[in-house]
Design an enzyme around this catalytic site. Structure first.
Site, PDB file in Angstrom:
ATOM      1  N   GLU A  13     -37.493 -49.054   1.491  1.00  0.00           N
ATOM      2  CA  GLU A  13     -37.127 -47.708   1.949  1.00  0.00           C
ATOM      3  C   GLU A  13     -37.851 -46.677   1.090  1.00  0.00           C
ATOM      4  O   GLU A  13     -37.872 -46.785  -0.137  1.00  0.00           O
ATOM      5  CB  GLU A  13     -35.607 -47.525   1.864  1.00  0.00           C
ATOM      6  CG  GLU A  13     -35.095 -46.111   1.965  1.00  0.00           C
ATOM      7  CD  GLU A  13     -35.534 -45.390   3.234  1.00  0.00           C
ATOM      8  OE1 GLU A  13     -35.759 -44.170   3.145  1.00  0.00           O
ATOM      9  OE2 GLU A  13     -35.674 -46.040   4.293  1.00  0.00           O
TER      10      GLU A  13
ATOM     11  N   ALA B 295     -22.877 -42.489  18.013  1.00  0.00           N
ATOM     12  CA  ALA B 295     -21.983 -43.276  18.855  1.00  0.00           C
ATOM     13  C   ALA B 295     -22.720 -44.503  19.370  1.00  0.00           C
ATOM     14  O   ALA B 295     -23.927 -44.452  19.635  1.00  0.00           O
ATOM     15  CB  ALA B 295     -21.465 -42.436  20.021  1.00  0.00           C
TER      16      ALA B 295
ATOM     17  N   ARG C  44     -26.738 -29.102  14.615  1.00  0.00           N
ATOM     18  CA  ARG C  44     -25.592 -30.000  14.592  1.00  0.00           C
ATOM     19  C   ARG C  44     -24.727 -29.757  13.376  1.00  0.00           C
ATOM     20  O   ARG C  44     -25.193 -29.324  12.322  1.00  0.00           O
ATOM     21  CB  ARG C  44     -26.035 -31.454  14.671  1.00  0.00           C
ATOM     22  CG  ARG C  44     -27.118 -31.891  13.709  1.00  0.00           C
ATOM     23  CD  ARG C  44     -27.677 -33.229  14.143  1.00  0.00           C
ATOM     24  NE  ARG C  44     -28.677 -33.754  13.242  1.00  0.00           N
ATOM     25  CZ  ARG C  44     -29.419 -34.816  13.497  1.00  0.00           C
ATOM     26  NH1 ARG C  44     -29.265 -35.475  14.623  1.00  0.00           N
ATOM     27  NH2 ARG C  44     -30.313 -35.241  12.626  1.00  0.00           N
TER      28      ARG C  44
ATOM     29  N   TYR D  75     -17.901 -34.909  20.183  1.00  0.00           N
ATOM     30  CA  TYR D  75     -16.988 -36.041  20.286  1.00  0.00           C
ATOM     31  C   TYR D  75     -16.345 -36.269  18.925  1.00  0.00           C
ATOM     32  O   TYR D  75     -16.879 -35.859  17.885  1.00  0.00           O
ATOM     33  CB  TYR D  75     -17.711 -37.311  20.766  1.00  0.00           C
ATOM     34  CG  TYR D  75     -18.948 -37.678  19.990  1.00  0.00           C
ATOM     35  CD1 TYR D  75     -18.874 -38.421  18.812  1.00  0.00           C
ATOM     36  CD2 TYR D  75     -20.213 -37.301  20.442  1.00  0.00           C
ATOM     37  CE1 TYR D  75     -20.011 -38.763  18.100  1.00  0.00           C
ATOM     38  CE2 TYR D  75     -21.362 -37.645  19.745  1.00  0.00           C
ATOM     39  CZ  TYR D  75     -21.249 -38.376  18.582  1.00  0.00           C
ATOM     40  OH  TYR D  75     -22.381 -38.719  17.885  1.00  0.00           O
TER      41      TYR D  75
ATOM     42  N   ALA E  44     -30.215 -45.534  19.174  1.00  0.00           N
ATOM     43  CA  ALA E  44     -29.821 -46.563  18.209  1.00  0.00           C
ATOM     44  C   ALA E  44     -29.330 -47.818  18.918  1.00  0.00           C
ATOM     45  O   ALA E  44     -29.558 -48.939  18.440  1.00  0.00           O
ATOM     46  CB  ALA E  44     -28.743 -46.023  17.273  1.00  0.00           C
TER      47      ALA E  44
END
Length: 462
Positions: free
Chosen positions: A40, A53, A210, A243, A339
């Site tokens: 990484e 989600a 967001r 959500y 995802a």
């Protein structure tokens, strides 16, 4: 000799990128007794604290890869994003009119445009950073190396190890590389070529804002039912989706706004933003939407939405190098499935790496040929579906941002999009991953058989 692949040695794979797909894949490969090293580039794992989600289907794929992944998801505070009430435990996706005021006496009222039943626990939402934090605990610490930015991959022949060189000057030798390094993938640039437009993401002319909002504030802004369930507020040139996350203590809210301009810097996808710009974009919208916008921070990041649709990757593999997740098929987020498709990739690759181990340990084919065949199989199985998602995500955003939402005379025309939206959603939700596994095994077996036939014919000729 150093750098040469020895028959029978365990397969060693380098995963580049420590996002959710990279870590899920690492867990899956470890379970299949593949030697994994995960690199990484940042100092730690890079997911931000926004919500994410997963479909029920993606969660079942996680279970197939390793049940520990689902345990990590649930321990990170995942909750169904949109259960209706105690009498109906199913999740629903809801699209409501976010622009027009339909009742002067009730500013909280918004007209329901469409609702799709996603089934029991059809979506589970959580915070990205909390899920990743729980997921990393499943991996032995010696597998992960941070602060490793990839510079190059040297290929020296199919049966020679790959040499990875990092920006810090260090090198590593491995049998194969899987690039899970996201939308700005260096691995993609390496295998497709520097300067190739398919090596780089391109601006979709949408920006996103967001934030996470405490549930009590969300209830005041939206009303209890809307706050505690997923809703997508659509309107001309923008939409707002939210959500519940964090065990329903917060909502994840994202506002998307159309932008006719070019993005000034395609290497930097985040720019300083402000709530004032959001207020201008949502001026004249319903009171509920404007209430939510007022709960965003005054100063916040503005995220340019890039994807890989304008110049799709023509292939995901090159020899013993492969792309997965956003590195292969970064999409805009309007299906909420990027995802999820990456999790399907991970299941396919874990299945293939298990077969590579079997082939190599049985000395049926060489390690280099087995890995190359596996990645050819992955490309054949996964590229069409994943590229479809990139296209479809653009398409559904066009539905949400139709200018017709502002014209009552054209509402019927605008609403004709929802049957198509349902079909597109079902293609994601009802994917037959068992059939994918069968096709993957069959395709790899056919390639292995062709290699054995080729080897046998070569021996006869000698």
């Amino acid at each position: 000799m150093p750098g040469t692949v020895r028959p029978g040695e365990p397969v060693q794979v380098a995963i580049i990128g420590g996002g959710i797909v990279g870590v899920v894949l690492a867990v899956g490969l470890i379970r299949q007794n593949v030697k994994v090293r995960l690199f990484e580039q940042s100092q730690g794992f890079r997911e931000i604290g926004a919500g994410i989600a997963f479909t029920a289907n993606a969660i079942r794929c996680m279970e197939q890869i390793d049940p520990a992944i689902v345990t990590a998801l649930r321990s990170s505070g995942s909750v169904p994003t949109s259960t209706g009430d105690e009498k109906d435990p199913n999740d629903y996706l809801r699209w409501i009119d976010g622009y027009n005021l339909h009742r002067e006496d009730d500013p909280y009222y918004q007209r329901m445009l469409y609702k799709i039943n996603a089934g029991y626990r059809g979506f589970e939402g959580c915070r990205r950073d909390q899920f990743l934090e729980a997921l990393v605990k499943v991996i032995p610490p010696e597998v992960v190396e941070c602060k490793k930015r990839l510079e190059s991959i040297e290929e020296r022949g199919l049966e020679e190890k790959l040499i990875l060189t990092f920006v810090d000057g260090t090198t590593v030798e491995v049998d194969a590389v899987i690039g899970c390094d996201g939308i700005k993938s260096r691995v993609r640039e390496i295998i497709l070529g520097e300067g190739n437009p398919a090596s780089y993401p391109h601006y979709t002319h949408k920006v996103a804002y967001r934030t996470l909002i405490p549930m009590e504030d969300a209830i005041k802004a939206l009303g209890e039912y809307k706050a505690k369930n997923q809703h997508n507020h659509v309107g001309p040139n923008a939409h707002l989706i939210h959500y519940p996350v964090a065990n329903k203590k917060m909502i994840n809210a994202t506002a998307f706004v159309s932008d006719p301009n070019e993005w000034p810097n395609d290497r930097q996808m985040v720019a300083p933003g402000c709530r004032e710009d959001m207020e201008k974009a949502f001026a004249g919208w319903s009171p509920c939407v404007r209430n939510v916008v007022n709960l965003f921070p005054k100063e916040l990041d503005k995220w340019a939405v890039f994807d890989l649709w304008d110049y799709p990757a023509p292939f995901y593999n090159k020899g013993k190098i492969c792309l997965a997740g956003d590195a292969a098929h970064a999409s805009s987020p309007h299906h909420g499935a990027g995802a999820c498709i990456g999790i399907e990739d991970a299941l396919c690759l874990a299945t293939l790496m298990k077969q590579v181990n079997v082939s190599v340990q049985a000395s049926r084919v060489s390690k280099g040929k087995a890995l190359s065949a596996a990645f050819e199989t992955f490309n054949a199985i996964r590229r069409t579906r994943s590229q479809w998602l990139v296209n479809s995500s653009r398409r559904v955003c066009d539905f949400y941002h139709q200018p017709e939402w502002a014209d009552p005379a054209k509402w019927v025309k605008a609403e004709t999009c929802f049957e198509e939206l349902k079909d597109r959603s079902y293609k994601i939700w009802h994917f037959d991953y068992d059939e994918m596994i069968k096709e993957t095994l069959k395709s790899y077996s056919n390639r292995e058989a062709a290699l054995l036939q080729e080897s046998s014919e070569g021996s006869v000729e000698k």
